[in-house]
Design a protein around this motif. Sequence first.
Motif, PDB file in Angstrom:
ATOM      1  N   LEU A   4      -4.149   3.502  -3.311  1.00 12.07           N
ATOM      2  CA  LEU A   4      -3.158   3.516  -2.463  1.00 12.07           C
ATOM      3  C   LEU A   4      -3.013   2.079  -2.184  1.00 12.07           C
ATOM      4  O   LEU A   4      -3.845   1.085  -1.879  1.00 12.07           O
ATOM      5  N   LEU A   5      -1.408   2.032  -1.963  1.00 11.36           N
ATOM      6  CA  LEU A   5      -0.815   0.633  -1.698  1.00 11.36           C
ATOM      7  C   LEU A   5      -0.250   0.938  -0.385  1.00 11.36           C
ATOM      8  O   LEU A   5       0.364   1.802  -0.175  1.00 11.36           O
ATOM      9  N   SER A   6      -0.589   0.123   0.840  1.00 11.83           N
ATOM     10  CA  SER A   6       0.015   0.072   1.794  1.00 11.83           C
ATOM     11  C   SER A   6       0.931  -1.156   2.296  1.00 11.83           C
ATOM     12  O   SER A   6       0.193  -2.148   2.223  1.00 11.83           O
ATOM     13  N   TRP A   7       1.874  -1.040   2.931  1.00 10.14           N
ATOM     14  CA  TRP A   7       2.651  -2.206   3.517  1.00 10.14           C
ATOM     15  C   TRP A   7       2.748  -1.761   4.984  1.00 10.14           C
ATOM     16  O   TRP A   7       3.045  -0.862   5.634  1.00 10.14           O
ATOM     17  N   HIS A   8       2.200  -2.872   5.814  1.00  5.63           N
ATOM     18  CA  HIS A   8       2.053  -2.890   7.026  1.00  5.63           C
ATOM     19  C   HIS A   8       3.075  -3.955   7.673  1.00  5.63           C
ATOM     20  O   HIS A   8       3.138  -4.902   7.345  1.00  5.63           O
ATOM     21  N   VAL A  90      -3.050  -4.283  -9.034  1.00  5.17           N
ATOM     22  CA  VAL A  90      -2.918  -5.642  -8.486  1.00  5.17           C
ATOM     23  C   VAL A  90      -1.506  -6.099  -8.865  1.00  5.17           C
ATOM     24  O   VAL A  90      -0.755  -6.783  -7.849  1.00  5.17           O
ATOM     25  N   GLU A  91      -1.216  -5.818 -10.277  1.00  3.00           N
ATOM     26  CA  GLU A  91       0.335  -6.407 -10.672  1.00  3.00           C
ATOM     27  C   GLU A  91       1.357  -5.886  -9.821  1.00  3.00           C
ATOM     28  O   GLU A  91       2.127  -6.398  -9.396  1.00  3.00           O
ATOM     29  N   ILE A  92       1.083  -4.185  -9.449  1.00  2.26           N
ATOM     30  CA  ILE A  92       2.292  -3.698  -9.018  1.00  2.26           C
ATOM     31  C   ILE A  92       2.123  -4.070  -7.474  1.00  2.26           C
ATOM     32  O   ILE A  92       3.362  -4.283  -6.919  1.00  2.26           O
ATOM     33  N   ALA A  93       0.997  -4.257  -6.847  1.00  2.89           N
ATOM     34  CA  ALA A  93       0.899  -4.889  -5.349  1.00  2.89           C
ATOM     35  C   ALA A  93       1.815  -6.173  -5.316  1.00  2.89           C
ATOM     36  O   ALA A  93       2.327  -6.374  -4.336  1.00  2.89           O
ATOM     37  N   ALA A  94       1.273  -7.063  -6.222  1.00  5.64           N
ATOM     38  CA  ALA A  94       1.881  -8.442  -6.227  1.00  5.64           C
ATOM     39  C   ALA A  94       3.457  -8.421  -6.349  1.00  5.64           C
ATOM     40  O   ALA A  94       3.899  -9.111  -5.643  1.00  5.64           O
ATOM     41  N   LYS A  95       3.935  -7.343  -7.063  1.00  2.44           N
ATOM     42  CA  LYS A  95       5.314  -7.430  -7.137  1.00  2.44           C
ATOM     43  C   LYS A  95       6.140  -6.796  -5.645  1.00  2.44           C
ATOM     44  O   LYS A  95       7.149  -7.524  -5.099  1.00  2.44           O
ATOM     45  N   PHE A  96       5.309  -5.705  -5.172  1.00  4.14           N
ATOM     46  CA  PHE A  96       5.840  -5.422  -3.865  1.00  4.14           C
ATOM     47  C   PHE A  96       5.529  -6.451  -2.822  1.00  4.14           C
ATOM     48  O   PHE A  96       6.508  -6.948  -2.080  1.00  4.14           O
ATOM     49  N   GLN A  99       8.229  -9.343  -3.009  1.00  2.67           N
ATOM     50  CA  GLN A  99       9.576  -8.935  -2.578  1.00  2.67           C
ATOM     51  C   GLN A  99       9.820  -8.671  -1.175  1.00  2.67           C
ATOM     52  O   GLN A  99      10.414  -9.072  -0.666  1.00  2.67           O
ATOM     53  N   LEU A 100       8.626  -8.047  -0.717  1.00  6.24           N
ATOM     54  CA  LEU A 100       8.728  -7.904   0.785  1.00  6.24           C
ATOM     55  C   LEU A 100       8.065  -8.935   1.489  1.00  6.24           C
ATOM     56  O   LEU A 100       8.258  -9.181   2.795  1.00  6.24           O
ATOM     57  N   ASP A 101       7.661 -10.106   0.790  1.00  8.88           N
ATOM     58  CA  ASP A 101       7.260 -11.205   1.623  1.00  8.88           C
ATOM     59  C   ASP A 101       6.138 -11.142   2.659  1.00  8.88           C
ATOM     60  O   ASP A 101       6.191 -11.460   3.983  1.00  8.88           O
ATOM     61  N   THR A 102       5.316 -10.150   1.976  1.00  5.16           N
ATOM     62  CA  THR A 102       3.815  -9.726   2.900  1.00  5.16           C
ATOM     63  C   THR A 102       2.713  -9.457   2.137  1.00  5.16           C
ATOM     64  O   THR A 102       2.771  -9.599   0.859  1.00  5.16           O
ATOM     65  N   TRP A 103       1.637  -9.069   2.748  1.00  4.45           N
ATOM     66  CA  TRP A 103       0.612  -8.798   1.955  1.00  4.45           C
ATOM     67  C   TRP A 103       0.420  -7.391   1.746  1.00  4.45           C
ATOM     68  O   TRP A 103       1.081  -6.454   2.750  1.00  4.45           O
ATOM     69  N   ILE A 104       0.176  -6.784   0.731  1.00  4.30           N
ATOM     70  CA  ILE A 104       0.126  -5.175   0.465  1.00  4.30           C
ATOM     71  C   ILE A 104      -1.426  -4.755   0.195  1.00  4.30           C
ATOM     72  O   ILE A 104      -2.327  -5.551  -0.372  1.00  4.30           O
TER      73      ILE A 104
END
Length: 116
Positions: A4-8, A90-96, A99-104
Amino acid sequence: MRYLLSWHIREDEMRQRSPAWREEIMAFLAQFEDELFVHSELDWVEVLDPESHAIVVGPDAEIRNGFYNESGKPSARVWAIRVENRERAVEIAAKFAGQLDTWIEVRESLPGAQRP
């Protein structure tokens, strides 16, 4: 493996960003999520209401306005991905994150939780 990847992000942080940034982000998310889906890596995505619409429910069904971790940032979007290994997650999270300029936040979903 499933992760699960979460954007806060706080609602006011989103409002402070330019309309152009928000439009760019929505276009990126649509395209990247489609790519993950085509490669069978995306199980599902949830886009959550802003924290101003959140409630928490406690013992005896007590209801309070707000989200659970009030000292942190509320979840805005959650992705369930199915990948070969942690490195790909981690690779997918790093792309998010880039682009989102935040931690995932990245957390493995344990096998016992994956019931039909």
